[in-house]
Design a protein around this motif. Structure first.
Motif, mmCIF file in Angstrom:
data_model
loop_
_atom_site.group_PDB
_atom_site.id
_atom_site.type_symbol
_atom_site.label_atom_id
_atom_site.label_comp_id
_atom_site.label_asym_id
_atom_site.label_seq_id
_atom_site.Cartn_x
_atom_site.Cartn_y
_atom_site.Cartn_z
ATOM 1 N N PRO A 240 -3.302 10.882 21.145
ATOM 2 C CA PRO A 240 -2.906 11.169 19.762
ATOM 3 C C PRO A 240 -3.397 10.161 18.736
ATOM 4 C CG PRO A 240 -1.086 11.611 21.240
ATOM 5 C CD PRO A 240 -2.151 10.958 22.063
ATOM 6 N N PHE A 241 -3.621 8.934 19.147
ATOM 7 C CA PHE A 241 -4.178 7.946 18.225
ATOM 8 C C PHE A 241 -5.609 7.625 18.659
ATOM 9 C CE2 PHE A 241 0.455 6.948 17.917
ATOM 10 C CZ PHE A 241 0.613 7.258 16.572
ATOM 11 N N THR A 242 -6.538 8.380 18.122
ATOM 12 C CA THR A 242 -7.951 8.190 18.434
ATOM 13 C C THR A 242 -8.705 7.927 17.132
ATOM 14 O OG1 THR A 242 -7.814 9.665 20.366
ATOM 15 C CG2 THR A 242 -10.006 9.229 19.472
ATOM 16 N N GLY A 243 -9.470 6.828 17.082
ATOM 17 C CA GLY A 243 -10.170 6.455 15.871
ATOM 18 C C GLY A 243 -11.301 7.398 15.499
ATOM 19 N N PRO A 244 -11.745 7.311 14.235
ATOM 20 C CA PRO A 244 -11.443 6.234 13.285
ATOM 21 C C PRO A 244 -10.088 6.426 12.594
ATOM 22 C CG PRO A 244 -12.942 7.805 12.281
ATOM 23 C CD PRO A 244 -12.743 8.260 13.695
ATOM 24 N N LEU A 245 -9.305 5.351 12.568
ATOM 25 C CA LEU A 245 -8.014 5.360 11.888
ATOM 26 C C LEU A 245 -7.823 4.055 11.139
ATOM 27 C CD1 LEU A 245 -5.639 6.855 14.632
ATOM 28 C CD2 LEU A 245 -6.441 7.997 12.544
ATOM 29 N N ASN A 246 -7.329 4.167 9.923
ATOM 30 C CA ASN A 246 -7.041 2.983 9.114
ATOM 31 C C ASN A 246 -5.541 2.815 8.930
ATOM 32 O OD1 ASN A 246 -9.782 2.601 8.767
ATOM 33 N ND2 ASN A 246 -9.842 3.584 6.754
ATOM 34 N N LYS A 247 -5.148 1.590 8.661
ATOM 35 C CA LYS A 247 -3.771 1.310 8.288
ATOM 36 C C LYS A 247 -3.542 1.763 6.848
ATOM 37 C CE LYS A 247 -3.317 -2.703 11.374
ATOM 38 N NZ LYS A 247 -2.966 -4.147 11.473
ATOM 39 N N GLN A 248 -2.297 1.757 6.427
ATOM 40 C CA GLN A 248 -1.940 2.228 5.096
ATOM 41 C C GLN A 248 -2.691 1.481 3.998
ATOM 42 O OE1 GLN A 248 2.108 1.389 3.657
ATOM 43 N NE2 GLN A 248 2.337 3.557 3.110
ATOM 44 N N ASP A 249 -2.967 0.181 4.227
ATOM 45 C CA ASP A 249 -3.647 -0.620 3.204
ATOM 46 C C ASP A 249 -5.163 -0.432 3.205
ATOM 47 O OD1 ASP A 249 -4.477 -1.983 5.477
ATOM 48 O OD2 ASP A 249 -3.395 -3.839 5.019
ATOM 49 N N GLY A 250 -5.657 0.460 4.056
ATOM 50 C CA GLY A 250 -7.084 0.741 4.101
ATOM 51 C C GLY A 250 -7.859 -0.079 5.105
ATOM 52 N N ALA B 183 3.141 -0.554 21.229
ATOM 53 C CA ALA B 183 4.511 -1.051 21.376
ATOM 54 C C ALA B 183 4.913 -1.978 20.235
ATOM 55 C CB ALA B 183 4.673 -1.765 22.708
ATOM 56 N N GLY B 184 3.926 -2.524 19.530
ATOM 57 C CA GLY B 184 4.218 -3.401 18.400
ATOM 58 C C GLY B 184 3.891 -2.782 17.051
ATOM 59 N N MET B 185 3.707 -1.471 16.998
ATOM 60 C CA MET B 185 3.284 -0.816 15.748
ATOM 61 C C MET B 185 4.299 -1.076 14.634
ATOM 62 S SD MET B 185 2.269 3.178 15.054
ATOM 63 C CE MET B 185 0.564 3.064 15.619
ATOM 64 N N ASN B 186 3.828 -1.678 13.553
ATOM 65 C CA ASN B 186 4.714 -2.021 12.428
ATOM 66 C C ASN B 186 4.065 -1.686 11.092
ATOM 67 O OD1 ASN B 186 2.731 -3.947 12.359
ATOM 68 N ND2 ASN B 186 4.103 -5.715 12.317
ATOM 69 N N PHE B 187 3.284 -0.616 11.067
ATOM 70 C CA PHE B 187 2.581 -0.218 9.844
ATOM 71 C C PHE B 187 2.441 1.296 9.824
ATOM 72 C CE2 PHE B 187 -0.462 -1.095 13.210
ATOM 73 C CZ PHE B 187 -1.225 0.061 13.251
ATOM 74 N N TYR B 188 2.325 1.829 8.603
ATOM 75 C CA TYR B 188 2.003 3.237 8.430
ATOM 76 C C TYR B 188 0.491 3.415 8.451
ATOM 77 C CZ TYR B 188 6.736 4.565 6.807
ATOM 78 O OH TYR B 188 8.081 4.832 6.688
ATOM 79 N N LEU B 189 0.077 4.622 8.789
ATOM 80 C CA LEU B 189 -1.331 4.957 8.709
ATOM 81 C C LEU B 189 -1.727 5.295 7.270
ATOM 82 C CD1 LEU B 189 -1.885 7.190 11.878
ATOM 83 C CD2 LEU B 189 -2.499 4.787 11.551
ATOM 84 N N GLU B 190 -3.008 5.191 7.014
ATOM 85 C CA GLU B 190 -3.544 5.512 5.697
ATOM 86 C C GLU B 190 -3.198 6.956 5.321
ATOM 87 O OE1 GLU B 190 -7.700 4.324 3.617
ATOM 88 O OE2 GLU B 190 -7.885 5.666 5.352
ATOM 89 N N GLY B 191 -2.719 7.127 4.097
ATOM 90 C CA GLY B 191 -2.359 8.450 3.619
ATOM 91 C C GLY B 191 -0.869 8.624 3.449
ATOM 92 N N ILE B 192 -0.088 7.850 4.162
ATOM 93 C CA ILE B 192 1.374 7.889 3.974
ATOM 94 C C ILE B 192 1.688 6.983 2.777
ATOM 95 C CG2 ILE B 192 3.624 7.360 4.970
ATOM 96 C CD1 ILE B 192 2.489 7.910 7.705
ATOM 97 N N THR B 193 2.309 7.538 1.782
ATOM 98 C CA THR B 193 2.546 6.777 0.552
ATOM 99 C C THR B 193 3.914 6.094 0.547
ATOM 100 O OG1 THR B 193 3.375 8.781 -0.542
ATOM 101 C CG2 THR B 193 1.031 8.264 -0.805
ATOM 102 N N ALA B 194 4.794 6.458 1.453
ATOM 103 C CA ALA B 194 6.118 5.828 1.516
ATOM 104 C C ALA B 194 5.985 4.350 1.837
ATOM 105 C CB ALA B 194 6.982 6.519 2.570
ATOM 106 N N GLU B 195 6.973 3.578 1.402
ATOM 107 C CA GLU B 195 6.978 2.148 1.699
ATOM 108 C C GLU B 195 7.746 1.907 2.987
ATOM 109 O OE1 GLU B 195 8.378 -2.118 -0.283
ATOM 110 O OE2 GLU B 195 8.337 -0.289 -1.500
ATOM 111 N N LEU B 196 7.141 1.142 3.888
ATOM 112 C CA LEU B 196 7.791 0.850 5.171
ATOM 113 C C LEU B 196 8.773 -0.320 4.982
ATOM 114 C CD1 LEU B 196 7.995 1.385 8.208
ATOM 115 C CD2 LEU B 196 6.102 -0.222 8.528
ATOM 116 N N PRO B 197 10.054 -0.116 5.306
ATOM 117 C CA PRO B 197 11.020 -1.228 5.178
ATOM 118 C C PRO B 197 10.651 -2.397 6.077
ATOM 119 C CG PRO B 197 12.130 0.865 5.510
ATOM 120 C CD PRO B 197 10.682 1.113 5.781
ATOM 121 N N LYS B 198 10.984 -3.571 5.631
ATOM 122 C CA LYS B 198 10.721 -4.768 6.428
ATOM 123 C C LYS B 198 11.931 -5.089 7.289
ATOM 124 C CE LYS B 198 6.728 -5.298 4.494
ATOM 125 N NZ LYS B 198 5.495 -4.963 5.232
#
Length: 359
Positions: free
Chosen positions: A318-328, A344-359
């Motif tokens: 399901p996660f096959t590149g090319p893929l960018n993080k939300q910040d590009g 297992a350590g994913m702590n970011f949204y993918l590019e295109g999601i405009t919501a803000e990820l809580p810290k």
């Protein structure tokens, strides 16, 4: 002579008596569970309890299981785990991420008890971890959501911003976007695993933003009810949930813990249990796709099931590149897939999601 005859007779009688006495039955293996919600949530805790019942069905009187439900994450979990250990349970399953530190603390005090922690990452000689690749099922749900939305707005109710939940949001969005380039995703955090009122409020907030498909990573059926009231689409979470919103429900992601629980209980019985980390998905049957209802057109159903089969066979990740993080910034290059440790350590949204990820 008389003495020897008396001794011989006594010995023979003792042997006969010994062979005629009933053998003491072997004590059953006691297995305990703690659940973060009630077993009647029809979601996460319900599915774990189905796994507990599968152990009993598989091993009968060789095992004795018990559970404590609605255990809050934190100090209460430590008390519940200690209670189960003191009651003689030799295998204890702690079935929520937030139980992790409590498991480690109690396991250190009871080295002869084996502990299993769901969705965690800390292990010890007597502590194992197990998880399911929910993001695989979310890819299938996202595909259906992307095809079924007419507003091009889909919503996601998150529980807590931990990697397991973030994986699901990213996977759902990515696969909705693959089939519908115009799709947007709205995210609302409920900050609970099980609280029907908060989950209903989260669903209402998404509906107010114009979404017409809702996915969730919370445990109650409250979002299903809100969706049905509004006449929008939804998915079952952790279990089928079909009885609670037959329309306009699309499908469900089902957590099937039974095979793992039966296997690990069997390893305790035969003495082969060892601390390990398990992370199983669609291929192993740990993640299932529930019935895709007649609300979904035949061609969309076929597309979703074909994706499920490709994931199960290993043909597609399901996660096959090319893929960018939300910040590009680049996350995965063309054709690249992530290591399990990265997921297992994913702590970011993918590019295109405009919501803000809580810290």
């Amino acid at each position: 002579m008389k003495r020897r005859s008396f001794l011989a007779t006594t010995a023979a009688a003792a042997m006969l008596a010994a062979t005629s006495l009933p053998a003491f039955a072997e004590e059953p293996l006691k297995i305990g569970f703690i659940y973060v919600g009630p077993v009647g949530d029809m979601g996460w805790s319900y599915q774990h309890d189905q796994g507990r019942q599968a152990i009993e069905a598989a091993y009968g009187d060789k095992v004795q299981t018990s559970f404590i439900e609605s255990v809050p994450e934190g100090p209460d979990a430590e008390r519940a785990l200690t209670q189960l250990a003191l009651e003689g349970n030799k295998l204890i399953f702690a079935t929520s991420f937030g139980f992790m530190d409590s498991v480690m603390n109690v396991a250190a005090k009871f080295p002869d008890v084996k502990f299993e922690h769901a969705t965690g990452y800390k292990r010890a000689d007597n502590v194992a971890t197990y998880d399911a690749r929910f993001y695989e099922g979310r890819a299938v749900m996202g595909t259906i959501a992307g095809r079924m939305t007419t507003s091009n707005k889909i919503g996601y109710i998150g529980s807590f911003p931990i990697p397991e939940v973030i994986q699901g949001i990213n996977s759902s969005y990515l696969h909705a976007k693959k089939v519908n380039p115009d799709v947007e995703m709205k995210v609302v955090w409920a900050y609970t695993w099980f609280d029907p009122a908060k989950e209903a409020d989260a669903a209402a907030a998404l509906i107010a933003e114009g979404v017409d498909v809702i996915l969730q990573h919370t445990d109650s059926t409250a979002p299903q009810a809100k969706a049905q009231e509004a006449g929008i689409y939804t998915f079952g979470q952790a279990s089928d949930m079909g009885a609670f919103a037959p329309k306009p429900r699309l499908s469900s992601i089902i957590d099937n813990w039974a095979p793992y629980y039966v296997k690990r209980a069997g390893q305790m019985l035969d003495g082969t249990w060892a601390s390990e980390g398990a992370w199983e998905g669609i291929a192993e049957g740990a993640v299932e796709i529930g019935e895709i209802t007649d609300e979904v057109p035949a061609e969309v159903k076929a597309e979703a099931l074909a994706l499920k089969d490709k994931i199960a066979s290993g043909e597609y990740h399901p996660f096959t590149g090319p893929l960018n993080k939300q910040d590009g910034s680049v996350w995965l290059a063309e054709g690249e897939t992530p290591a399990d440790g990265d997921l297992a350590g994913m702590n970011f949204y993918l590019e295109g999601i405009t919501a803000e990820l809580p810290k």
